[in-house]
Each structure stands twice: as structure tokens, then as C-alpha cells.
Design an enzyme around this catalytic site. Sequence first.
Site, short mmCIF file in Angstrom:
data_model
loop_
_atom_site.label_atom_id
_atom_site.label_comp_id
_atom_site.label_asym_id
_atom_site.label_seq_id
_atom_site.Cartn_x
_atom_site.Cartn_y
_atom_site.Cartn_z
CB CYS A 96 0.57 14.09 3.17
SG CYS A 96 -0.68 13.32 2.13
CG HIS A 97 -2.09 10.34 5.23
ND1 HIS A 97 -2.14 10.79 3.93
CD2 HIS A 97 -3.27 9.76 5.48
CE1 HIS A 97 -3.32 10.47 3.41
NE2 HIS A 97 -4.02 9.85 4.33
#
Length: 168
Positions: A102-103
Site C-alpha cells: 500500500c503506502h
Amino acid sequence: MSKVAVIVTDFVEDVEYTSPVEALKQAGNDVTVIEFEAGKTVKGKHGVNIKIDKTIDEVKPDDFDALLIPGGFSPDQLRADERMVDFVKAFLLASKPTFAICHGPQLFIQTGLTKGRKMTAYVTVRPDLYYAGAEVEDQPVVIDNNLVTSRAPDDLDQFNHAIVDALK
């Protein structure tokens, strides 16, 4: 059995921490959770409590075989701390298994080591990776040597399988 470092702080995406850590432990790996302050409990975005085992000052990359970076708002906070960036950079330079979802790949941008690497991330992080020189793919899991990246919680089954396989 591999020793896996997990770097995390408040507002991590809960399931992007709990699911991979559970998969790694079930496969027999030893997981150490690292943050700025030992003995502290950090909170996930959705309320999961995560106990910190060690501070970034108590560990060195050589203590571990692999690194996991869960997503959420945690990576953005971690990448502002040079100690965390240096920790991540050491894993990439040593070609140790490094996993981010994800991030999480935001931290790779800070290392200056994204150029030419194949990876993926959350939709809003992908342009940042591209502008930092990465070859960005929109796939559930992208594997570039010992670097395993993934996009989002919907990809956790594939991500968990890939990271456990990478440590066999």
C-alpha cells in the site's frame, strides 16, 4: 526460520500489519516490531493495538534477515525520520528480502534507490514511485529480486503468499 523486522507507527492500516505478521509467524518466522519508542503501544487506523518490541536505536539491519513495511499513514511518518530511512536503505543495498504494501513503498522513495526497480503500491503512491524512477506496475504483487510490493488490503492473500515464499 528468518528474523523479520517490521517498522510501524501510529495510523498503520491495521490489516496490512496483522495479516502479513500472522502469515510470517505461522510460517515459523520471528517478528520484531520496531518504532521510535520501545514498550509503547501504537494504534492502527481502525483501533488495533500494536506493542513495540524495540526502538530504531536498539536495532541494526544486520540483526534481521528481512523487512516488512505495512501501509496506512505509518510510512509517511516513518519516512520523515532519517534513522528509519537508513534502516530501509540498508536492506535494499544488501538485497535482503524487503516487503511493502500500500503506502509502504513511500519509504523507498526517501532512500533514493527506486530508479529502475519494479514495484507497485497504492494508487496514489504509484505516480510518486514513477517520478522517482521506478518501473511501476498495477498488479496485486510485484517481485523484483528480493523486493516484494503490493497495492492494497484486497491483495493481502497474494502478498502474504509471496513474502512467505521469499523466506523459504
